[in-house]
Design a protein around this motif. Structure first.
Motif, mmCIF file in Angstrom:
data_model
loop_
_atom_site.group_PDB
_atom_site.id
_atom_site.type_symbol
_atom_site.label_atom_id
_atom_site.label_comp_id
_atom_site.label_asym_id
_atom_site.label_seq_id
_atom_site.Cartn_x
_atom_site.Cartn_y
_atom_site.Cartn_z
ATOM 1 N N THR A 31 -2.117 3.275 7.470
ATOM 2 C CA THR A 31 -3.332 2.550 7.111
ATOM 3 C C THR A 31 -4.552 3.148 7.780
ATOM 4 O O THR A 31 -5.626 3.236 7.179
ATOM 5 N N ILE A 246 -1.735 -0.200 -2.286
ATOM 6 C CA ILE A 246 -3.120 -0.631 -2.508
ATOM 7 C C ILE A 246 -4.021 0.311 -1.732
ATOM 8 O O ILE A 246 -3.641 0.843 -0.684
ATOM 9 N N LEU A 248 -6.535 0.670 0.777
ATOM 10 C CA LEU A 248 -7.029 -0.217 1.826
ATOM 11 C C LEU A 248 -8.405 0.188 2.321
ATOM 12 O O LEU A 248 -8.744 1.375 2.360
ATOM 13 N N ARG A 252 -8.977 -4.440 6.083
ATOM 14 C CA ARG A 252 -7.621 -4.801 5.671
ATOM 15 C C ARG A 252 -6.577 -3.970 6.420
ATOM 16 O O ARG A 252 -5.478 -4.451 6.712
ATOM 17 N N GLY A 289 -3.925 -6.891 1.223
ATOM 18 C CA GLY A 289 -4.443 -6.420 -0.063
ATOM 19 C C GLY A 289 -4.605 -7.525 -1.081
ATOM 20 O O GLY A 289 -5.510 -7.484 -1.923
ATOM 21 N N LYS A 292 -7.995 -9.274 -1.970
ATOM 22 C CA LYS A 292 -8.945 -8.760 -2.966
ATOM 23 C C LYS A 292 -8.739 -9.541 -4.261
ATOM 24 O O LYS A 292 -9.639 -10.175 -4.779
ATOM 25 N N VAL A 297 -2.814 -5.350 -5.792
ATOM 26 C CA VAL A 297 -1.567 -4.801 -5.257
ATOM 27 C C VAL A 297 -0.753 -4.230 -6.408
ATOM 28 O O VAL A 297 -0.575 -4.872 -7.441
#
Length: 332
Positions: A31, A246, A248, A252, A289, A292, A297
């Protein structure tokens, strides 16, 4: 012959630890790399260092793996069971790495132990598996998903009037801390599983007693192997975890890592449970995710990942059982 098998167990266990490192490197840093909070090499170096520190931070998980999964017979027979379990786990790690699926090295190892144990008619400690494996296996992803979702909702509310550019830069910096915390938790969980397997081999040959602590050389060698594996990087899985589920943003990414690290610490230190860092961070990424919108996703990718999760224990167990049958004929 017995000493040679002990050495073989240690070498294969450290090989598993190395594959665990590069297979799960993505857990700590995917991430942060995908949001450009850290460059790949800096992130890998940081993750390797904190993996090493985390591996030396406790032995609770190692003792669960070494004592709470199966009762191995003493001597050469017990060592063959441990070798078969490790080969089953390594095989599944390499298969899922090849296809870029973030599956669980933890559950591959446990599946290998159970498969080899059943094939050898050793006593499988089912009550320990239910308490320390099955319940945490279900609980940790659920807590990861819900915790990351709620934390992200809180972040969105707290920073709803903030300057978007400043907020993004702030969370990008905060991700350095959350990624370090995640890497520490990864070492605390995953390196200890290798320690537990080596300790199990030492106990079966009388080189250690069940009441003994984990020897220092076992801790350092396991910590070193997982750190080197992490530094070598698992780029295939990193792409899946960082971008395919997703795309990011830093906030997030921070929420995913912070919640995952907290779950790993509680499970290791509080419950002594060997949970999957992969399942935890992947679920947290999905949870963060989903704030959103649910359609953000990629649930098709998520479905493939969950399928790999379900298959991990039985697949590793079947390979371990087959390896045990072959090794039993050759070595015993």
């Amino acid at each position: 012959m017995e000493l040679a098998l002990v050495i073989a167990v240690v070498v294969i266990a450290l090989a598993f630890d190395y594959t665990n490192g590069f297979h799960d490197a993505a857990n700590a840093i995917a991430t942060s790399v995908s949001t450009r909070a850290l460059t790949p090499r800096v992130a890998l170096g940081m993750a390797a260092a904190f993996n090493f520190l985390g591996a030396l931070a406790g032995t609770e998980v190692a003792e669960t793996v070494g004592k709470g999964i199966i009762n191995t017979p003493s001597g050469k027979h017990g060592l063959v069971i441990v070798i078969a379990a490790l080969i089953g786990a390594i095989t599944w790690n390499l298969i899922t790495w090849y296809f870029g699926l973030p599956s669980s090295s933890t559950h591959a190892l446990i599946g290998g132990l159970v498969g080899a144990g059943l094939a050898s008619t050793s006593t499988v400690l089912w009550s320990g598996i239910v308490d320390k494996v099955v319940i945490p296996m279900v609980l940790s992803p659920a807590v990861g998903f819900l915790g990351a979702f709620l934390l992200m909702v809180g972040i969105l509310w707290l920073f709803r009037r903030s300057n978007p550019g400043k907020t993004t830069r702030g969370f990008r910096m905060a991700q350095s801390l959350s990624a370090a915390a995640m890497a520490l938790g990864h070492g605390l969980q995953d390196a200890q599983k290798t320690m537990g397997v080596i300790f199990l081999a030492l106990v079966t040959t009388g080189h250690a007693q069940q009441t003994d602590g984990i020897p220092l050389w076992v801790k350092i060698s396991a910590a070193t192997a997982i750190s080197l594996g992490t530094y070598s990087g698992g780029w295939r899985i990193m792409r899946t975890l960082g971008r395919r589920i997703i795309h990011l943003d830093p906030a997030r990414g921070f929420a995913s890592e912070a919640i995952s690290a907290a779950v790993l610490y509680v499970m290791a230190i509080g419950l002594h449970a060997p949970v999957s860092t992969t399942h935890t961070i992947t679920s947290a990424v999905m949870g963060a995710g989903a704030t959103k919108r649910l359609s953000a996703v990629r649930w098709g990718v998520a479905k493939g990942i969950v399928t790999a999760w379900v298959l991990t224990i039985p697949a590793a167990g079947l390979v371990a059982a087959a390896v045990y049958g072959l090794a039993h004929l050759i070595l015993e």
